[in-house]
Enzyme design. Sequence first.
Site, mmCIF file in Angstrom:
data_model
loop_
_atom_site.group_PDB
_atom_site.id
_atom_site.type_symbol
_atom_site.label_atom_id
_atom_site.label_comp_id
_atom_site.label_asym_id
_atom_site.label_seq_id
_atom_site.Cartn_x
_atom_site.Cartn_y
_atom_site.Cartn_z
ATOM 1 N N CYS A 14 0.834 -1.200 0.000
ATOM 2 C CA CYS A 14 0.000 0.000 0.000
ATOM 3 C C CYS A 14 0.875 1.259 0.000
ATOM 4 C CB CYS A 14 -1.002 -0.037 1.151
ATOM 5 S SG CYS A 14 -2.345 1.176 0.958
ATOM 6 N N HIS A 33 -3.755 -4.759 -0.693
ATOM 7 C CA HIS A 33 -3.395 -5.359 0.595
ATOM 8 C C HIS A 33 -3.489 -6.880 0.491
ATOM 9 C CE1 HIS A 33 -3.348 -1.761 3.238
ATOM 10 N NE2 HIS A 33 -4.223 -1.280 2.368
ATOM 11 N N GLU A 77 -2.853 -9.005 2.746
ATOM 12 C CA GLU A 77 -3.384 -9.540 4.007
ATOM 13 C C GLU A 77 -4.897 -9.428 4.103
ATOM 14 O OE1 GLU A 77 -2.668 -5.230 4.625
ATOM 15 O OE2 GLU A 77 -1.539 -6.868 3.703
#
Length: 213
Positions: A83, A193, A195
């Site tokens: 990011c 992202h 995750e």
Amino acid sequence: MKTSIAIVDYGMGNLRSVAQALKKAEPAADVAIVDTPAAIRAADRVVLPGQGAMPDCMRCLGESGLQEAVVEASRTKPLLGVCVGEQMLFDWSAEGDTKGLGLLPGKVVRFELDGRLQDDGSRFKVPQMGWNRVRQSRAHALWDGVPDDAYFYFVHSYYVMPDDPAHTVGETAYGAPFTSAVARDNIFATQFHPEKSAEVGLRLYRNFVHWKP
């Protein structure tokens, strides 16, 4: 011997989410959130997260005393930017006229989508928030096992524009195509992202753990 991964804690970024995802992606890895130059230098791999505004991220990184160690890591070991961590790798950002780390040549610009309509007739919103496809514009080890045009999760108003098109390894369309993943030598970075991106994100993180650039 376990691979050690340092997640850089300079006061910005969703560190615990990144750490949990890396541990889930590769339980054998030694994942640690670190806040000292020595810990960054000792790690086999480094993750530079970031969220919020780039001026704040660059200021906090500078004040943390970790910036030099991150730059050193970018020359010697696998480095993953996520990011705003991706944006920080570039020369300059239009967000607050901010100087970046200068590890990748290029700039960071804002979406200019005022009045633009999506296919369903709704207006494009900035920031882009939600799932979007990533087209793999160039083969890379971190794409191994990740389907082309897979959906990843985005939250951002700015995106990178590399000077060298060869550094773009992923593209996404939001009003127009933009670079959503970059790579050069031992550096890989994503605007999305991993995750927050379910199984494809975990696969990318696992690939990073095993990557041998």
